[in-house]
Design a protein around this motif. Structure first.
Motif, mmCIF file in Angstrom:
data_model
loop_
_atom_site.group_PDB
_atom_site.id
_atom_site.type_symbol
_atom_site.label_atom_id
_atom_site.label_comp_id
_atom_site.label_asym_id
_atom_site.label_seq_id
_atom_site.Cartn_x
_atom_site.Cartn_y
_atom_site.Cartn_z
ATOM 1 N N GLY A 46 0.801 -1.220 0.000
ATOM 2 C CA GLY A 46 0.000 0.000 0.000
ATOM 3 C C GLY A 46 0.834 1.271 0.000
ATOM 4 O O GLY A 46 0.302 2.360 -0.267
ATOM 5 N N ASP A 47 2.135 1.155 0.295
ATOM 6 C CA ASP A 47 3.008 2.335 0.272
ATOM 7 C C ASP A 47 3.245 2.777 -1.169
ATOM 8 O O ASP A 47 3.082 2.007 -2.118
ATOM 9 N N GLU A 48 3.667 4.026 -1.293
ATOM 10 C CA GLU A 48 3.903 4.601 -2.610
ATOM 11 C C GLU A 48 5.388 4.536 -2.975
ATOM 12 O O GLU A 48 6.258 4.785 -2.137
ATOM 13 N N VAL A 49 5.649 4.202 -4.226
ATOM 14 C CA VAL A 49 7.006 4.190 -4.782
ATOM 15 C C VAL A 49 6.963 4.970 -6.088
ATOM 16 O O VAL A 49 6.027 4.799 -6.888
ATOM 17 N N SER A 50 7.959 5.823 -6.302
ATOM 18 C CA SER A 50 7.964 6.623 -7.525
ATOM 19 C C SER A 50 9.342 6.629 -8.160
ATOM 20 O O SER A 50 10.358 6.558 -7.471
ATOM 21 N N VAL A 51 9.330 6.689 -9.493
ATOM 22 C CA VAL A 51 10.550 6.838 -10.285
ATOM 23 C C VAL A 51 10.491 8.223 -10.921
ATOM 24 O O VAL A 51 9.646 8.478 -11.790
ATOM 25 N N ARG A 52 11.345 9.115 -10.456
ATOM 26 C CA ARG A 52 11.298 10.513 -10.878
ATOM 27 C C ARG A 52 12.455 10.800 -11.830
ATOM 28 O O ARG A 52 13.548 11.204 -11.422
ATOM 29 N N LEU A 53 12.197 10.560 -13.100
ATOM 30 C CA LEU A 53 13.176 10.811 -14.148
ATOM 31 C C LEU A 53 13.245 12.303 -14.438
ATOM 32 O O LEU A 53 12.330 13.068 -14.078
ATOM 33 N N PRO A 54 14.318 12.759 -15.090
ATOM 34 C CA PRO A 54 14.448 14.199 -15.344
ATOM 35 C C PRO A 54 13.278 14.798 -16.110
ATOM 36 O O PRO A 54 12.909 15.961 -15.879
ATOM 37 N N ASP A 55 12.668 14.039 -17.006
ATOM 38 C CA ASP A 55 11.609 14.599 -17.853
ATOM 39 C C ASP A 55 10.237 14.012 -17.579
ATOM 40 O O ASP A 55 9.267 14.360 -18.263
ATOM 41 N N SER A 56 10.123 13.134 -16.597
ATOM 42 C CA SER A 56 8.817 12.537 -16.306
ATOM 43 C C SER A 56 8.848 11.874 -14.937
ATOM 44 O O SER A 56 9.916 11.646 -14.357
ATOM 45 N N ARG A 57 7.641 11.557 -14.462
ATOM 46 C CA ARG A 57 7.530 10.911 -13.149
ATOM 47 C C ARG A 57 6.509 9.780 -13.249
ATOM 48 O O ARG A 57 5.434 9.935 -13.846
ATOM 49 N N PHE A 58 6.845 8.643 -12.641
ATOM 50 C CA PHE A 58 5.964 7.478 -12.654
ATOM 51 C C PHE A 58 5.722 7.053 -11.205
ATOM 52 O O PHE A 58 6.674 6.771 -10.460
ATOM 53 N N ASP A 59 4.459 7.009 -10.811
ATOM 54 C CA ASP A 59 4.078 6.651 -9.443
ATOM 55 C C ASP A 59 3.476 5.246 -9.417
ATOM 56 O O ASP A 59 2.688 4.877 -10.314
ATOM 57 N N PHE A 60 3.821 4.496 -8.380
ATOM 58 C CA PHE A 60 3.343 3.123 -8.238
ATOM 59 C C PHE A 60 2.864 2.887 -6.806
ATOM 60 O O PHE A 60 3.292 3.566 -5.871
ATOM 61 N N THR A 61 2.005 1.884 -6.662
ATOM 62 C CA THR A 61 1.544 1.432 -5.351
ATOM 63 C C THR A 61 2.057 0.011 -5.129
ATOM 64 O O THR A 61 1.898 -0.862 -6.001
ATOM 65 N N VAL A 62 2.659 -0.221 -3.982
ATOM 66 C CA VAL A 62 3.198 -1.543 -3.667
ATOM 67 C C VAL A 62 2.042 -2.504 -3.417
ATOM 68 O O VAL A 62 1.201 -2.278 -2.537
ATOM 69 N N THR A 63 1.993 -3.576 -4.194
ATOM 70 C CA THR A 63 0.927 -4.574 -4.043
ATOM 71 C C THR A 63 1.433 -5.889 -3.453
ATOM 72 O O THR A 63 0.631 -6.683 -2.954
ATOM 73 N N SER A 64 2.727 -6.125 -3.522
ATOM 74 C CA SER A 64 3.288 -7.371 -2.990
ATOM 75 C C SER A 64 4.805 -7.251 -2.954
ATOM 76 O O SER A 64 5.378 -6.256 -3.414
ATOM 77 N N PHE A 65 5.419 -8.297 -2.420
ATOM 78 C CA PHE A 65 6.877 -8.329 -2.344
ATOM 79 C C PHE A 65 7.394 -9.559 -3.087
ATOM 80 O O PHE A 65 6.721 -10.591 -3.165
ATOM 81 N N VAL A 66 8.592 -9.424 -3.641
ATOM 82 C CA VAL A 66 9.136 -10.405 -4.582
ATOM 83 C C VAL A 66 10.129 -11.336 -3.904
ATOM 84 O O VAL A 66 11.004 -10.887 -3.154
ATOM 85 N N ARG A 67 9.963 -12.631 -4.177
ATOM 86 C CA ARG A 67 11.021 -13.597 -3.908
ATOM 87 C C ARG A 67 11.726 -13.852 -5.235
ATOM 88 O O ARG A 67 11.138 -14.414 -6.161
ATOM 89 N N ASP A 68 12.963 -13.440 -5.294
ATOM 90 C CA ASP A 68 13.749 -13.521 -6.521
ATOM 91 C C ASP A 68 14.847 -14.555 -6.306
ATOM 92 O O ASP A 68 15.766 -14.350 -5.515
ATOM 93 N N SER A 69 14.767 -15.679 -6.995
ATOM 94 C CA SER A 69 15.731 -16.761 -6.758
ATOM 95 C C SER A 69 17.156 -16.361 -7.119
ATOM 96 O O SER A 69 18.110 -16.946 -6.596
ATOM 97 N N MET A 70 17.332 -15.374 -7.982
ATOM 98 C CA MET A 70 18.682 -14.971 -8.387
ATOM 99 C C MET A 70 19.189 -13.779 -7.579
ATOM 100 O O MET A 70 20.373 -13.703 -7.258
ATOM 101 N N MET A 71 18.325 -12.829 -7.227
ATOM 102 C CA MET A 71 18.781 -11.571 -6.628
ATOM 103 C C MET A 71 18.186 -11.322 -5.252
ATOM 104 O O MET A 71 18.227 -10.203 -4.750
ATOM 105 N N ASN A 72 17.649 -12.382 -4.614
ATOM 106 C CA ASN A 72 17.119 -12.255 -3.256
ATOM 107 C C ASN A 72 18.185 -11.946 -2.211
ATOM 108 O O ASN A 72 17.955 -11.149 -1.312
#
Length: 506
Positions: free
Chosen positions: A131-157
């Motif tokens: 439910g927390d907010e995460v954003s990617v703020r690029l120099p020319d644009s901004r993208f906002d996301f809502t956290v819906t789950s967490f990842v188990r990554d077998s390679m990069m965990n």
């Protein structure tokens, strides 16, 4: 108590080891972890990769996954930027056939537009919640996301892996890709027979079409996942051995006291013709009972102890498969302690055969003589002639008179000191700023990695700027390249070598 503690540590270590290997195996099977992964920065020719894979009979499946690296100062958790983080976050989409990103229930994750699944690392270290907010703020644009789950990554965990994959939808990925200068790629392969993994790795390094980056295999990913939790298992095992040694010394004290007290009864049993084996069996039964009680107690206590210790492990890797090894490992650990204690008691009971019947019968009326190689009586002249203080002299004399007893006390004290110092030294070692030098990296305030062709092309200009910067005290460039070397088996293999002036940052 000491036997129970040793059994507890051994059983807990065995349980944690079984859960670790089981959880990694289950995660790798569910996520279908690739056998060979080539990380590549820069442009890529998908047709060339497909042609190369088609020519290798060992490869059963392949795919290319595009990742969009996000500078940490442009990634915001809420309103907090991730500036200064050593992580390398990248936006990805879910793969179709293998290398799947899983949720906390081991389900294959799927996210919609405006949603993001974050690596567990951010939940564990920074308290990020659904439910927390995460954003990617690029120099020319901004993208906002809502956290819906967490990842188990077998390679990069693992915490050792600085690369972290952030899962977003295909629509969002496509929109952000237009604002990222250069994407990066994961060229991934599954092999029919895992014995051919090394052959495929070497072949791709020599003739593969996209090789601008490190090449890793399944064994490396397994090792990274295991090392994160394996240090705790090693410490538990060492503590179990040390505690077992303390218990053995304490048992020797107890045995010698019991034999000294029961010498007369032993003599009576020998006098009436009782066999030596039966006498030993009488004493051994008591110690076997004590060892069994300690072993069972330690095994039972290891269940909640292992559950508490593996909480983080189960969160990162998931629940292990329900194999028989999960039950057998703690039992075998406790059984090892019990067998070791019983064997030690059996060795000590051999001295009962060296007690003669007559000496044992006389022991109740007169003290038993012991041969000593040191004088046991302190005379007044020795005390007054000594330059040492009276208390110190008397203490040293008592140690000389009872050298065997004090040797055992010294051994117990030494082992107890190890029990405290080993975990402390391990912690101070891995948290030391210079620990990274043992992993092949010099201690520096800033390390820049130029991975894309465009960045490498500007390396000369970058070095010139850094040399002229008054705030830069020392700077050294390094170039990593792969070379073919002949190993001890007479086979050629690829070896990455970092060349440069290593005396600047040793």
């Amino acid at each position: 108590g000491l036997i129970a503690m040793a059994a507890l540590l051994a059983a807990t270590g065995g349980s944690v080891l079984a859960q670790l290997t089981g959880a990694i195996g289950e995660l790798f099977a569910t996520a279908r972890t690739p056998d060979v992964v080539q990380m590549h920065a820069g442009g890529i020719d998908l047709d060339a990769v497909e042609t190369w894979a088609a020519d290798r009979a060992e490869i059963s499946d392949w795919q290319v996954s595009q990742t969009l690296p996000v500078p940490t100062d442009l990634l915001f958790l809420g309103d907090e930027p991730q500036s200064g983080s050593v992580l390398q976050p990248a936006l990805v989409t879910q793969n179709e056939s293998f290398d799947l990103l899983l949720g906390l229930d081991d389900e294959i994750l799927a996210v919609g537009p405006g949603e993001i699944a974050m690596p567990l690392y951010y939940h564990q270290t920074q308290g990020l919640e659904v439910g927390d907010e995460v954003s990617v703020r690029l120099p020319d644009s901004r993208f906002d996301f809502t956290v819906t789950s967490f990842v188990r990554d077998s390679m990069m965990n693992p915490t050792f892996a600085t690369s972290k994959r952030l899962l977003i939808s295909t629509e969002d990925h496509r929109a952000i890709a237009g604002h990222i200068d250069e994407a990066e790629y994961l060229v991934e392969f599954l092999v029919t027979d895992r014995a051919d993994t090394r052959a495929v790795s070497d072949a791709y390094t020599r003739t593969g079409p996209a090789t601008n980056g490190p090449l890793l295999d399944r064994g490396t990913f397994f090792l990274l996942n295991a090392v994160s939790h394996g240090i705790g298992i090693a410490v538990l095992s060492l503590l179990a051995v040390l505690m077992l040694a303390v218990a053995a010394i304490a048992l020797r004290f107890s045995f010698l006291t019991a034999v000294e007290r029961d010498t007369h009864e032993i003599g009576v049993m020998k006098a009436i013709g009782m066999p030596k084996k039966r006498i030993r069996r009488l004493y051994l039964t008591k110690y076997v009972a004590l060892a069994l009680i300690g072993g069972v107690t330690g095994s039972l206590l290891s269940v909640p102890a292992a559950r508490a210790i593996t909480a983080s492990l189960r969160l990162q890797l998931g629940e292990p498969d329900g194999s028989w090894w999960l039950t057998a490992a703690p039992v075998l650990g406790a059984a090892f302690v019990v067998i070791a204690v019983v064997a030690w008691c059996g060795l000590m009971l051999r001295r009962l055969g060296r007690i003669s019947t007559m000496d044992a019968l006389r022991s109740s009326n007169q003290p038993r003589r012991r041969r000593r190689w040191l004088p046991t009586r302190a005379t007044k002249s020795q005390l007054t002639a000594s330059p040492l203080p009276t208390g110190l002299w008397m203490g040293l004399h008592d140690i000389r008179r009872n050298l065997g007893t004090h040797r055992m006390l010294l051994a117990v004290l030494t082992l107890c000191t190890f029990l405290i110092l080993v975990p402390v030294n391990l912690w101070t070692t891995v948290t030391s700023p210079t620990f990274i030098t043992y992993l092949g990296t010099g201690v520096a305030d800033l390390r820049l990695e130029l991975r894309t062709p465009a960045a490498v092309a500007e390396s000369s200009e970058l070095m010139s700027t850094l040399d002229q910067d008054p705030d830069v005290a020392r700077v050294a460039p390094f170039v990593t390249a792969r070379f073919e070397v002949l190993n001890v088996d007479g086979e050629w293999e690829q070896l990455p070598v970092e060349t440069g002036d290593h005396e600047v940052f040793p």
